[in-house]
Scaffold this active site. Structure first.
Site, PDB file in Angstrom:
ATOM      1  N   ASP A  90       0.868  -1.173   0.000  1.00  0.00           N
ATOM      2  CA  ASP A  90       0.000   0.000   0.000  1.00  0.00           C
ATOM      3  C   ASP A  90       0.906   1.225   0.000  1.00  0.00           C
ATOM      4  OD1 ASP A  90      -2.150   1.623   0.074  1.00  0.00           O
ATOM      5  OD2 ASP A  90      -2.838   1.045   2.071  1.00  0.00           O
ATOM      6  N   SER A  91       0.417   2.324  -0.549  1.00  0.00           N
ATOM      7  CA  SER A  91       1.251   3.526  -0.687  1.00  0.00           C
ATOM      8  C   SER A  91       1.457   4.240   0.637  1.00  0.00           C
ATOM      9  CB  SER A  91       0.591   4.498  -1.647  1.00  0.00           C
ATOM     10  OG  SER A  91      -0.645   4.938  -1.099  1.00  0.00           O
ATOM     11  N   GLY A  92       0.615   3.947   1.612  1.00  0.00           N
ATOM     12  CA  GLY A  92       0.709   4.663   2.893  1.00  0.00           C
ATOM     13  C   GLY A  92      -0.263   5.826   2.970  1.00  0.00           C
ATOM     14  N   ASP A 144      -2.722   8.212  -2.826  1.00  0.00           N
ATOM     15  CA  ASP A 144      -4.063   8.748  -3.084  1.00  0.00           C
ATOM     16  C   ASP A 144      -4.498   9.622  -1.915  1.00  0.00           C
ATOM     17  OD1 ASP A 144      -4.230   6.574  -1.325  1.00  0.00           O
ATOM     18  OD2 ASP A 144      -6.302   6.151  -1.868  1.00  0.00           O
ATOM     19  N   GLN A 186     -11.390   6.921  -6.043  1.00  0.00           N
ATOM     20  CA  GLN A 186     -11.985   7.551  -4.863  1.00  0.00           C
ATOM     21  C   GLN A 186     -13.376   8.071  -5.238  1.00  0.00           C
ATOM     22  OE1 GLN A 186     -11.063   7.508  -1.796  1.00  0.00           O
ATOM     23  NE2 GLN A 186      -8.957   6.749  -1.933  1.00  0.00           N
ATOM     24  N   GLY A 213     -11.262   4.201  -0.296  1.00  0.00           N
ATOM     25  CA  GLY A 213     -12.233   5.061   0.363  1.00  0.00           C
ATOM     26  C   GLY A 213     -13.493   4.345   0.808  1.00  0.00           C
ATOM     27  N   ASP A 263      -7.876  -7.358   0.850  1.00  0.00           N
ATOM     28  CA  ASP A 263      -6.908  -7.472   1.941  1.00  0.00           C
ATOM     29  C   ASP A 263      -7.567  -6.983   3.214  1.00  0.00           C
ATOM     30  OD1 ASP A 263      -6.578  -4.456   1.174  1.00  0.00           O
ATOM     31  OD2 ASP A 263      -5.628  -4.689   3.119  1.00  0.00           O
ATOM     32  N   CYS A 301     -13.184 -27.213   7.844  1.00  0.00           N
ATOM     33  CA  CYS A 301     -11.886 -26.679   7.418  1.00  0.00           C
ATOM     34  C   CYS A 301     -10.842 -27.785   7.485  1.00  0.00           C
ATOM     35  CB  CYS A 301     -11.480 -25.521   8.332  1.00  0.00           C
ATOM     36  SG  CYS A 301      -9.863 -24.815   7.960  1.00  0.00           S
ATOM     37  N   CYS A 303      -7.505 -27.225   7.362  1.00  0.00           N
ATOM     38  CA  CYS A 303      -6.175 -26.677   7.664  1.00  0.00           C
ATOM     39  C   CYS A 303      -5.520 -27.500   8.767  1.00  0.00           C
ATOM     40  CB  CYS A 303      -6.270 -25.198   8.048  1.00  0.00           C
ATOM     41  SG  CYS A 303      -6.617 -24.862   9.791  1.00  0.00           S
ATOM     42  N   CYS A 306      -7.047 -27.280  12.249  1.00  0.00           N
ATOM     43  CA  CYS A 306      -8.310 -28.002  12.422  1.00  0.00           C
ATOM     44  C   CYS A 306      -8.137 -29.526  12.388  1.00  0.00           C
ATOM     45  CB  CYS A 306      -9.321 -27.543  11.366  1.00  0.00           C
ATOM     46  SG  CYS A 306      -9.881 -25.850  11.674  1.00  0.00           S
ATOM     47  N   HIS A 332      -5.519 -20.561  11.412  1.00  0.00           N
ATOM     48  CA  HIS A 332      -6.804 -21.098  10.937  1.00  0.00           C
ATOM     49  C   HIS A 332      -7.624 -20.016  10.230  1.00  0.00           C
ATOM     50  CE1 HIS A 332     -10.894 -22.442  10.697  1.00  0.00           C
ATOM     51  NE2 HIS A 332     -11.214 -21.351  11.378  1.00  0.00           N
TER      52      HIS A 332
END
Ligand SMILES: [Zn+2]
Length: 366
Positions: A90-92, A144, A186, A213, A263, A301, A303, A306, A332
Site C-alpha cells: 500500500d502507498s501509505g 491517493d 476515490q 475510500g 486485503d 476446514c 487446515c 483443524c 486457521h
C-alpha cells in the site's frame, strides 16, 4: 511485470490468473496483511502453507521502520522477510490520512509526523513509487487522497481531483519493469464522483485498479452499492482490488460485485482476540461452551490447525494466556479465508456461483 487473464465469469463474479514478478496468483484472492513485514503471529512458511499466494505490506510503516536503507541493504523486502512469493505494498496514503491532525496536505504531497517518534516526513507521488520499487514490491499502489466518511461533496470532489493528479505523477515516476502500479478510485459514496474517478484513471491506462475510500464508516449496503457500480465501470481486462475487506460475508459480496483481490488485518486481529472465523459464522473460542468441546475449530476446514487441535485446546491456550493460542487461531482464520476463496473460484469456474454464494451466506447467517 504483470499479466492478467480472465479465465471465467459467472454473473459479475470473475475467475482469473494474475502473473507477477514473484509468481502467479489465482483470483479471486485474499491477501493477508503483513503491515510491518510480518503477518502477525505467523512465519512466512505458515503464511504460505495456509494458502497465501500474495501478501500485503505497508509503505507508511516500512518507511518509518526499518527504513529504506535497511531493506535495500537486505536485498529487498522479499529477502528481508524471507517471503519469495508476490507482495503488494500500500502507498501509505490511507495511514497518513488517518493521522488527522498530525499531517498537512498540499498539492505536491503530504507532510506528516511519525506515530513512532514524532519525526517529520514527507510523501509525494514520486517518492512513494520510488520507495515501493526500491524494496521490490510486485504491486505498488499510487499515493491517493482518502477522505473519512461522512464527507461533503466538495471534500470528495477535491480528493478525486488530487488523486487523479497524483496518479498521473506516479505513472510518470515509474522506473522499474518489475513493479506493477495500481491506481485507486476515490469518490466516497457519490456515484457521479466514482464514475468521474474511474474515467480519469482508466484514461491513464494502469495495469490494475483499486477501489479505495470504503470501509471507512459507511453501512454494508452503501459499501456494496458503491463497490458494485465502481467495479462495473472498470475495464474487464484489468484486475480489480478492493481495499480493507476481510470478513467472509464482505468478501463473498465483493466477489459478487466483480472484485478480484481483497486485503484485511481482520483474520489475524480476530486470531489474536480469540475470535474464530468459520464457514458457519464466528465465535469466541474462550467461551465456556468450548472448554470441553473436542471438535475442530471448524469441522469443514481442512487446515493443519483443524486437523490437529481441538476447540477445547485453543480455549485452554487463550484462557492460560499462552501465545500459541493466537498463533494457531490466526493460522486457521487465514486458511479459512483462503478456503472460502478456493471454493469461490471453483464455483465461478463451474458456473454455479449464485448457488454457492447463497448457500455460503445462508450458512453464516444460520
Ligand atoms: Zn482450520
Amino acid at each position: 511485470m504483470i499479466a492478467f487473464s480472465l479465465l471465467a465469469t459467472d454473473g459479475s463474479a470473475r475467475r482469473g490468473t494474475l502473473q507477477l514478478t514473484h509468481g502467479s496468483v489465482q483470483t479471486p484472492a485474499f491477501m493477508p496483511v503483513g503491515t510491518a513485514a510480518s503477518v502477525k503471529g505467523l512465519t512466512p512458511a505458515d503464511v504460505r502453507s495456509a494458502g497465501t499466494q500474495i501478501l500485503l505490506a505497508n509503505t507508511y510503516h516500512l518507511w518509518l521502520r526499518p527504513g529504506l536503507e535497511t531493506i535495500e541493504a537486505a536485498g529487498g523486502l522479499h529477502r528481508f522477510m524471507a517471503w519469495d512469493a508476490p507482495i503488494l505494498t500500500d502507498s501509505g496514503g490511507f495511514q497518513v490520512f488517518s493521522l488527522q491532525e498530525r499531517r498537512t496536505l498540499d498539492p505536491d504531497g503530504v507532510t506528516f509526523k511519525s506515530h513512532l517518534d514524532g519525526s517529520m516526513h514527507r510523501f509525494t507521488p514520486e517518492n512513494t513509487v520510488a520507495f515501493q520499487e526500491a524494496i521490490g514490491s510486485d504491486i505498488a499502489m499510487q499515493l491517493d487522497v482518502c477522505v473519512k466518511l461522512p464527507a461533503t461533496y466538495e471534500e470528495l470532489a477535491a480528493s478525486v481531483s488530487m488523486t487523479t493528479a497524483w496518479a498521473q505523477r506516479c505513472r510518470a515516476a515509474q522506473r522499474s519493469p518489475d513493479t506493477a502500479l495500481f491506481a485507486i478510485v476515490q469518490g466516497g459514496l457519490d456515484e457521479s464522483l466514482r464514475m468521474r474517478s474511474v474515467r480519469e484513471l482508466v484514461a491513464l491506462d494502469f495495469p490494475g485498479y483499486a477501489i479505495g475510500g470504503l470501509s471507512v464508516g459507511e453501512t454494508r449496503e452503501e459499501m456494496e452499492r458503491t463497490a458494485r457500480l465502481t467495479a462495473a465501470a472498470l475495464p474487464q481486462s484489468k484486475p480489480r482490488y478492493i481495499m480493507g475487506i476481510g470478513t467472509v460475508r464482505d468478501i463473498i459480496a465483493a466477489v459478487d460485485c466483480g472484485i478480484d483481490m481483497f486485503d484485511c488485518v481482520y483474520p489475524t486481529r480476530c486470531g489474536r482476540n480469540a475470535r474464530a472465523m468459520t464457514h458457519s459464522g464466528e465465535f469466541n473460542i474462550r467461551n465456556a461452551a468450548y472448554v470441553r468441546d473436542f471438535s475442530p475449530v471448524d469441522p469443514q476446514c481442512s487446515c493443519t490447525v483443524c486437523t490437529t487441535y481441538t476447540r477445547a485446546y485453543l480455549c485452554h491456550l487463550f484462557r492460560a494466556g499462552e501465545m500459541l493460542g493466537s498463533q494457531l487461531l490466526s493460522y486457521h482464520n487465514v486458511a479459512l479465508l483462503h478456503d472460502v476463496m478456493a471454493q469461490a473460484r471453483a464455483a465461478i469456474e463451474g458456473g454455479n456461483w449464485a448457488t454457492w454464494r447463497d448457500a455460503a451466506l445462508a450458512a453464516i447467517s444460520s
